[in-house]
Design a protein around this motif. Structure first.
Motif, mmCIF file in Angstrom:
data_model
loop_
_atom_site.group_PDB
_atom_site.id
_atom_site.type_symbol
_atom_site.label_atom_id
_atom_site.label_comp_id
_atom_site.label_asym_id
_atom_site.label_seq_id
_atom_site.Cartn_x
_atom_site.Cartn_y
_atom_site.Cartn_z
ATOM 1 N N GLY A 53 0.814 -1.210 0.000
ATOM 2 C CA GLY A 53 0.000 0.000 0.000
ATOM 3 C C GLY A 53 0.841 1.252 0.000
ATOM 4 N N ARG A 58 -1.663 3.594 -2.150
ATOM 5 C CA ARG A 58 -3.069 3.224 -2.041
ATOM 6 C C ARG A 58 -3.412 2.936 -0.585
ATOM 7 N NH1 ARG A 58 -2.726 4.938 -6.455
ATOM 8 N NH2 ARG A 58 -3.453 4.021 -8.425
ATOM 9 N N TRP A 60 -6.238 2.268 0.719
ATOM 10 C CA TRP A 60 -7.206 1.193 0.932
ATOM 11 C C TRP A 60 -6.511 -0.156 1.095
ATOM 12 C CZ3 TRP A 60 -7.484 -2.934 -2.348
ATOM 13 C CH2 TRP A 60 -6.926 -2.794 -3.624
#
Length: 308
Positions: A53, A58, A60
């Motif tokens: 991530g 990202r 999420w």
């Protein structure tokens, strides 16, 4: 997304605290941590997702990493409470629970004993007996029982036989009952593993004892000390009850960890110091010639002292 990640991390901390509270109140067995730790590969997966991530930018994906940890914890608690466990253990060739029994007869040439009892996953009991050493029980594992003699010393090693390097979850059907000669002085080591430990040491002549409570509910009942008997206990993630005779002299020192402690103050157990994070509890004459000198390296646990 950063806010979502913090929310999930907060929920994980709340879940951990709730499990520990349930352990302390007796609503959930301490053996739940055997199932939690058996899912340790999830930590690697979560760490990988977190790194991924960050690399991709990202958030999420990082939220998913925290969700993996939370989901693993909740599943382990559910599996433990329902009694199904979360991982298989090393088993016998047939995979069925089998009875076993080993006996090593007493010998006049043996003057002292050194014993190591490894519980693995299941219930373990230790007590005094007539033979030099005996082990019996029932287990889906492959039990071990080895005895050697040299220069008047007998060395005994016995276990339920589960993998020593792998968290295997609970095995309620596994039982190991060990008896050691009441006529010999013993240097005793017990590794409780994951399950229950019941050690009735009232008739054993202990010269030294080391107890690794692991992930267990342990009860250690002591008899009369012969000289100064050092006892070292590592509580791990467990519940430990220490039982002493009402006329016994002992000192219990607790170092570190997150531990809830109960002592029989009405019976004369006194808390004498709280220096440098060390809690000391004493009973009987401080300089008694015959006493137990107990040192506890605490983990996440509850410890109680009882007099009988």
């Amino acid at each position: 997304m950063m806010r979502a990640k913090r929310v999930v991390e907060g929920l994980t901390v709340v879940a951990l605290g709730s499990v520990l509270l349930a352990n302390t109140l007796g609503a959930l067995s301490w053996s739940v941590w055997a199932d939690v730790f058996s899912l340790w590969p999830l930590l690697i997966i979560a760490a990988g997702l977190d790194i991924l991530g960050k690399g991709l930018g990202r958030e999420w994906v990082r939220v998913a990493a925290s969700l993996v940890v939370l989901a693993g914890l909740l599943y382990a608690v559910f599996a433990s409470a329902s009694g199904i466990g979360v991982a298989p253990a090393q088993r016998t060739a047939s995979g069925a629970t089998e009875d076993f029994s080993f006996v090593e007869p007493a010998s006049a040439s043996v003057m002292r004993g050194v014993a190591v009892v490894r519980g693995g996953a299941g219930r373990v009991s230790v007590e005094a007996g007539e033979a030099l050493a005996a082990a019996s029980g029932r287990s889906p594992f492959v039990p071990t029982f080895d005895v050697s003699r040299q220069d008047g010393t007998a060395r005994v090693e016995t276990s339920l036989g589960s993998h020593p390097w792998l968290w295997t979850g609970r095995a309620p059907s596994a039982e190991l009952d060990v008896a050691l000669s009441r006529d010999l002085p013993w240097d005793l080591t017990i590794e409780a593993g994951a399950g229950q430990l019941e050690a009735d040491l009232t008739e054993l002549r202990l010269t030294r004892a080391r107890i690794d409570a692991g992930v267990s509910e342990s009860t250690l009942t002591f008899g009369e000390a012969d000289g100064v008997v050092p006892v070292e206990i590592h509580t791990g993630v467990s519940s430990v009850t220490l039982r002493f005779p009402r006329d016994a002299a002992f000192r219990v020192m607790v170092r570190g960890g997150l531990v809830s402690f109960e002592s029989d103050e009405a019976g004369g157990v006194e808390r004498t110091s709280d220096a440098s994070g060390v809690r000391t509890y004493e009973h009987g004459p401080e300089q008694a010639a015959d006493r137990f000198d107990v040192e506890i390296q605490a983990g996440l646990s509850s410890v109680a002292i009882e007099l009988y």
